[in-house]
Design a protein around this motif. Structure first.
Motif, mmCIF file in Angstrom:
data_model
loop_
_atom_site.group_PDB
_atom_site.id
_atom_site.type_symbol
_atom_site.label_atom_id
_atom_site.label_comp_id
_atom_site.label_asym_id
_atom_site.label_seq_id
_atom_site.Cartn_x
_atom_site.Cartn_y
_atom_site.Cartn_z
ATOM 1 N N ASP A 1 0.846 -1.186 0.000
ATOM 2 C CA ASP A 1 0.000 0.000 0.000
ATOM 3 C C ASP A 1 0.878 1.232 0.000
ATOM 4 O O ASP A 1 1.740 1.406 0.859
ATOM 5 N N ALA A 2 0.703 2.107 -0.967
ATOM 6 C CA ALA A 2 1.537 3.307 -1.068
ATOM 7 C C ALA A 2 1.392 4.205 0.140
ATOM 8 O O ALA A 2 2.255 5.028 0.430
ATOM 9 N N ASN A 3 0.286 4.055 0.861
ATOM 10 C CA ASN A 3 0.070 4.892 2.042
ATOM 11 C C ASN A 3 0.493 4.198 3.335
ATOM 12 O O ASN A 3 0.162 4.646 4.426
ATOM 13 N N SER A 4 1.207 3.063 3.206
ATOM 14 C CA SER A 4 1.596 2.314 4.400
ATOM 15 C C SER A 4 2.462 3.172 5.298
ATOM 16 O O SER A 4 3.325 3.921 4.832
ATOM 17 N N ASN A 5 2.254 3.032 6.595
ATOM 18 C CA ASN A 5 3.085 3.727 7.579
ATOM 19 C C ASN A 5 4.205 2.790 7.985
ATOM 20 O O ASN A 5 4.084 1.992 8.896
ATOM 21 N N PHE A 6 5.330 2.843 7.248
ATOM 22 C CA PHE A 6 6.425 1.918 7.479
ATOM 23 C C PHE A 6 6.979 2.081 8.883
ATOM 24 O O PHE A 6 7.012 3.175 9.432
ATOM 25 N N GLN A 7 7.437 0.983 9.470
ATOM 26 C CA GLN A 7 7.922 1.019 10.835
ATOM 27 C C GLN A 7 9.112 1.956 10.959
ATOM 28 O O GLN A 7 10.067 1.875 10.218
ATOM 29 N N SER A 8 9.045 2.844 11.946
ATOM 30 C CA SER A 8 10.102 3.831 12.123
ATOM 31 C C SER A 8 11.400 3.189 12.558
ATOM 32 O O SER A 8 12.452 3.798 12.465
ATOM 33 N N GLY A 9 11.351 1.937 13.044
ATOM 34 C CA GLY A 9 12.572 1.275 13.460
ATOM 35 C C GLY A 9 13.557 1.086 12.331
ATOM 36 O O GLY A 9 14.713 0.754 12.554
ATOM 37 N N GLU A 10 13.083 1.271 11.091
ATOM 38 C CA GLU A 10 13.972 1.160 9.947
ATOM 39 C C GLU A 10 14.966 2.315 9.915
ATOM 40 O O GLU A 10 16.031 2.203 9.323
ATOM 41 N N PHE A 11 14.647 3.434 10.529
ATOM 42 C CA PHE A 11 15.514 4.603 10.457
ATOM 43 C C PHE A 11 16.676 4.462 11.434
ATOM 44 O O PHE A 11 16.508 4.042 12.583
ATOM 45 N N GLN B 1 9.907 13.203 5.674
ATOM 46 C CA GLN B 1 10.083 11.768 5.445
ATOM 47 C C GLN B 1 11.405 11.248 5.994
ATOM 48 O O GLN B 1 11.740 10.085 5.818
ATOM 49 N N SER B 2 12.175 12.098 6.671
ATOM 50 C CA SER B 2 13.514 11.710 7.127
ATOM 51 C C SER B 2 13.469 10.977 8.460
ATOM 52 O O SER B 2 12.459 10.985 9.174
ATOM 53 N N GLY B 3 14.597 10.350 8.788
ATOM 54 C CA GLY B 3 14.709 9.672 10.069
ATOM 55 C C GLY B 3 14.642 10.636 11.233
ATOM 56 O O GLY B 3 14.091 10.305 12.300
ATOM 57 N N ALA B 4 15.194 11.847 11.054
ATOM 58 C CA ALA B 4 15.150 12.853 12.121
ATOM 59 C C ALA B 4 13.708 13.249 12.428
ATOM 60 O O ALA B 4 13.336 13.438 13.598
ATOM 61 N N ALA B 5 12.884 13.362 11.384
ATOM 62 C CA ALA B 5 11.468 13.702 11.590
ATOM 63 C C ALA B 5 10.735 12.573 12.310
ATOM 64 O O ALA B 5 9.942 12.819 13.222
ATOM 65 N N GLN B 6 11.007 11.330 11.900
ATOM 66 C CA GLN B 6 10.346 10.201 12.550
ATOM 67 C C GLN B 6 10.769 10.095 14.012
ATOM 68 O O GLN B 6 9.970 9.743 14.884
ATOM 69 N N LEU B 7 12.032 10.419 14.284
ATOM 70 C CA LEU B 7 12.524 10.378 15.661
ATOM 71 C C LEU B 7 11.775 11.380 16.532
ATOM 72 O O LEU B 7 11.407 11.083 17.673
#
Length: 446
Positions: free
Chosen positions: A128-138, A251-257
């Motif tokens: 799904d293009a709108n999937s909320n991918f797990q932030s643990g990937e960052f 969309q960056s890791g800093a934003a997800q953090l």
């Protein structure tokens, strides 16, 4: 089945794979012959070609990507992968794609689309293009989650004094109830704000939550587990104006953090310009999508404005310029908690109160610019030599006897405003140590 082979290329999809099958099958009589291999009927010519081994093996492409990853930037790697899908026809894309696609999916979609195709045209898992991918990937989130909580810091909450305990309980109340709050810990020197921060960080991280520790200077940041400078963590611009934003992409890791953080601590925020704090406020509201101060996060600012020297602007008339946080509209929305117990002067409450009066500007002034130091805190000046000897004897009594005791040496110090005076007093002190002088040489190496 008769016909004439025409030219085709991989971009043409099934037409290309039909030609590929016709080039390798002798005397097919039905379309089922072209869809089949080893007695199995496949849904597309491409799948049949894959099973027949007519499309390049993915191992070669994996090796290519591995070599490129040694020197290419991420954007170039993503473009390379999309190009391979279009022009290299990798075999068994699914098994390889699953290991990389979650992280690269959205950007690869855009690259493939720019080449006139869609990922639906390939044998890839549907995401799904709108999937909320797990932030643990960052990487940023993984680093914060890997910080080890020390038992000493967990136990620190049991040794907090009354002021620190009040601040700790008030902030943790917001954490437990998951409600927003912005605090300023007003901590004069020796009130041990760092112990409070360590207790907060350890307790929150022990629950599996993310707590960010930052400070305006690197020296202070190093005193906190996982500490970073605020400019490094939040990408605060060096050149600030009243509308500045931090250089953080949504969309960056800093934003997800920032989105994942339960609490953010910024020590020595009193040293930062108000525009820096305001830039972080605007950025967090934008990233989190909540129109509350700092995006509704629990924010703990700290510092001591008594340690911030005034800035003089000279023009037609000299004036003091204050560009600190307390001049910002945010200041009125922040709950102030003051630490007053001087842990370095617990046995001398008068001295502790004296320092607070000076810092607050409440001590009686002489000629509007000076304060009077009490006589019992001064050494009468006779001449330079005798007065200096008296200073050394008071600060370091019985030096020849106690000079070998490390606890004795590190528990006292003489401070001076000039290096030349420091060197002079230091040489005189060394001359008073018993035993022979020994010189130790040191050197730096790469």
């Amino acid at each position: 089945m008769k016909g004439r082979l025409v030219s085709a290329n991989p971009v043409e999809g099934e037409r290309f794979y039909l030609r590929l099958r016709l080039s390798h099958i002798t005397g097919p009589t039905f379309f089922e012959d072209l869809y089949s291999f080893n007695g199995l009927l496949h849904p597309t010519f491409r799948k049949a070609s894959l099973e027949r081994g007519l499309i390049e093996n993915v191992d070669n492409l994996s090796q290519c990507l591995g070599e490129a990853s040694l020197f290419q930037f991420p954007a170039a790697l993503r473009r390379l992968f999309a190009t391979m899908l279009i022009y290299c026809e990798p075999r068994d894309v699914r098994s390889y794609g699953m290991t990389t696609m979650i992280h690269l999916w959205k950007i690869i979609c855009a690259n493939v689309k720019s080449m006139g195709k869609s990922l639906d045209d390939f044998d890839l898992p549907m995401v799904d293009a709108n999937s909320n991918f797990q932030s643990g990937e960052f990487r940023e989130v993984q680093e914060e989650c890997s910080i080890v909580v020390e038992d000493e810091h967990l136990r620190a909450r049991d040794s907090l004094n009354s002021d620190q305990k009040y601040a700790y309980d008030e902030i943790m109340r917001h954490v437990d109830k998951d409600c927003p709050g912005v605090f300023f810990i007003d901590g004069p020197g020796e009130t041990r704000k760092t112990i409070l921060y360590k207790a907060l960080l350890a307790n929150i991280r022990s629950r599996g939550l993310i707590a960010l520790a930052t400070a305006s200077s690197g020296v202070v940041a190093n005193n906190m587990p996982g500490g970073r400078t605020a400019h490094s963590r939040f990408k605060i611009p060096l050149n600030l104006d009243n509308n500045s934003m931090c250089n953080i992409k949504k969309q960056s890791g800093a934003a997800q953090l920032i989105r994942d953080a339960k609490i953010i601590i910024w020590d020595e925020a009193s040293m930062a310009k108000r525009q820096a704090v305001e830039a972080l406020d605007r950025t967090m509201q934008d990233i989190i999508g909540v129109a509350l101060s700092f995006g509704g996060k629990i924010m703990v600012l700290g510092g001591d404005f008594r340690q911030v020297l005034p800035v003089m602007r000279r023009g037609t008339q000299a004036q003091i310029v204050d560009s600190s946080l307390r001049t910002s509209p945010l200041w009125a929305m922040i709950k102030k908690i003051r630490l007053t117990l001087n842990m370095g002067a617990r046995t001398d409450t008068w001295f502790s109160e004296f320092l607070l009066r000076i810092g607050d500007g409440d001590e009686e002034a002489v000629d509007e610019s000076f304060i009077c130091i009490p006589d019992d805190m001064t050494i009468p000046y006779i001449d330079k030599g005798k007065s200096k000897d008296a200073l050394i004897d008071i600060i370091f009594p019985y030096l020849q006897i106690n000079g070998a005791d490390s606890d004795y040496i590190i528990s006292r110090a003489i401070l001076s405003t000039k290096n030349e005076n420091v060197d002079e007093i230091n040489d005189q002190l060394i001359g008073k140590f018993s035993g022979d002088e020994k010189i130790y040489y040191s050197f730096n190496e790469a």
